[in-house]
Design a protein around this motif. Structure first.
Motif, PDB file in Angstrom:
ATOM      1  N   LYS A 281      -5.137   7.763   2.513  1.00  0.00           N
ATOM      2  CA  LYS A 281      -5.722   6.879   3.521  1.00  0.00           C
ATOM      3  C   LYS A 281      -5.377   5.411   3.290  1.00  0.00           C
ATOM      4  N   LYS A 282      -4.838   5.104   2.108  1.00  0.00           N
ATOM      5  CA  LYS A 282      -4.603   3.689   1.785  1.00  0.00           C
ATOM      6  C   LYS A 282      -3.536   3.040   2.649  1.00  0.00           C
ATOM      7  N   ASN A 283      -2.664   3.849   3.257  1.00  0.00           N
ATOM      8  CA  ASN A 283      -1.619   3.220   4.079  1.00  0.00           C
ATOM      9  C   ASN A 283      -1.514   3.779   5.496  1.00  0.00           C
TER      10      ASN A 283
ATOM     11  N   SER B 249      -6.471   9.707  -1.129  1.00  0.00           N
ATOM     12  CA  SER B 249      -5.363   8.899  -1.645  1.00  0.00           C
ATOM     13  C   SER B 249      -4.409   8.486  -0.541  1.00  0.00           C
TER      14      SER B 249
ATOM     15  N   GLN C 130       0.830  -1.211   0.000  1.00  0.00           N
ATOM     16  CA  GLN C 130       0.000   0.000   0.000  1.00  0.00           C
ATOM     17  C   GLN C 130       0.866   1.264   0.000  1.00  0.00           C
TER      18      GLN C 130
END
Length: 237
Positions: free
Chosen positions: A230-232, A228, A195
């Motif tokens: 928030k994915k990791n 964008s 991620q």
């Protein structure tokens, strides 16, 4: 500042969380290329510190092709590797950067180089300091050599004992990055998981794969498109 200063980037291919990440592509170049080229913006000697393990042969082949200086040492004793790298290249002042941080804050680093005149260790990777992945450390070679009989964790994490004792030594200090204060719990810029790599690809693509992306630009990008990022961020927990 007195003494030769150099940037040592530690990297290996045998990461347990994301094996082979050093050579994973972001656009047309592997991750390690971005870290090295960003470090070169500081106009200081740059050396990649990797291991003699056969898993790191592909990494060394790439570095050789790119005419990037590197040193190979023990896979597990990274502290020893740093000391041996610094001695080989004549560095008395070491800037420590890790090979999974292609967006370390090089401008903040440049602006604090004079701290080598007053301190033998400067912590820029502590938990509530810089945005994760933006940090770096300053350490004098003589300070690394003072670490006696390191245990496995100290040997792997190089400056762990210095970080743990920074309150006890007047020659140790921590960076105070005001720019990062409001975003350290919202942005992750290191590359430990798939991620993370996905986010880095988005960031570099947005900025046309420049190596000199400023931290202010990353923060503006976050403010424009927080989804964008928030994915990791789950890995901050």
């Amino acid at each position: 500042m007195s003494g030769k200063t150099g940037i040592i980037i530690q990297a290996r291919m045998s990461s347990s969380r994301l094996p082979g990440k050093s050579l994973m592509k972001i656009g047309g170049h592997p991750l390690i290329w971005y870290v090295v080229r960003r470090a070169e913006l500081l106009d200081l000697p740059v050396v990649v510190c990797t291991s003699t393990d056969p898993t790191d042969d592909p990494l060394c082949n790439f570095l050789e092709q790119e005419e990037i200086d590197f040193f190979r040492g023990d896979l597990h004793n990274v502290l020893e590797r740093y000391i041996n790298t610094a001695e080989k290249f004549g560095f008395e002042n070491i800037i420590r950067v890790t090979g999974d941080n292609p967006l370390f804050d090089y401008e903040f680093l440049q602006g604090n180089l004079d701290l080598f005149d007053r301190y033998s260790y400067v912590d820029g990777i502590y938990e509530n300091g810089l945005i994760k992945g933006a940090g770096f450390e300053f350490v004098k070679l003589e300070e690394l050599k003072k670490i006696q009989c390191p245990d496995k964790e100290q040997a792997e994490h190089v400056t762990l004992s210095l970080r743990q004792s920074h309150h006890e030594n007047s020659l140790f200090t921590r960076l105070q990055p005001r720019l990062h204060d409001k975003f350290r719990d919202k942005i992750v810029l290191t590359c430990d998981y798939p991620q993370d790599l996905m986010l880095l690809k988005e960031i570099f693509s947005f900025f046309h794969y420049r190596t000199n992306i400023r931290m202010q630009e990353v923060i503006r990008f976050f403010c424009k498109d927080p989804e964008s990022f928030k994915k990791n961020t789950e890995f901050l927990q």
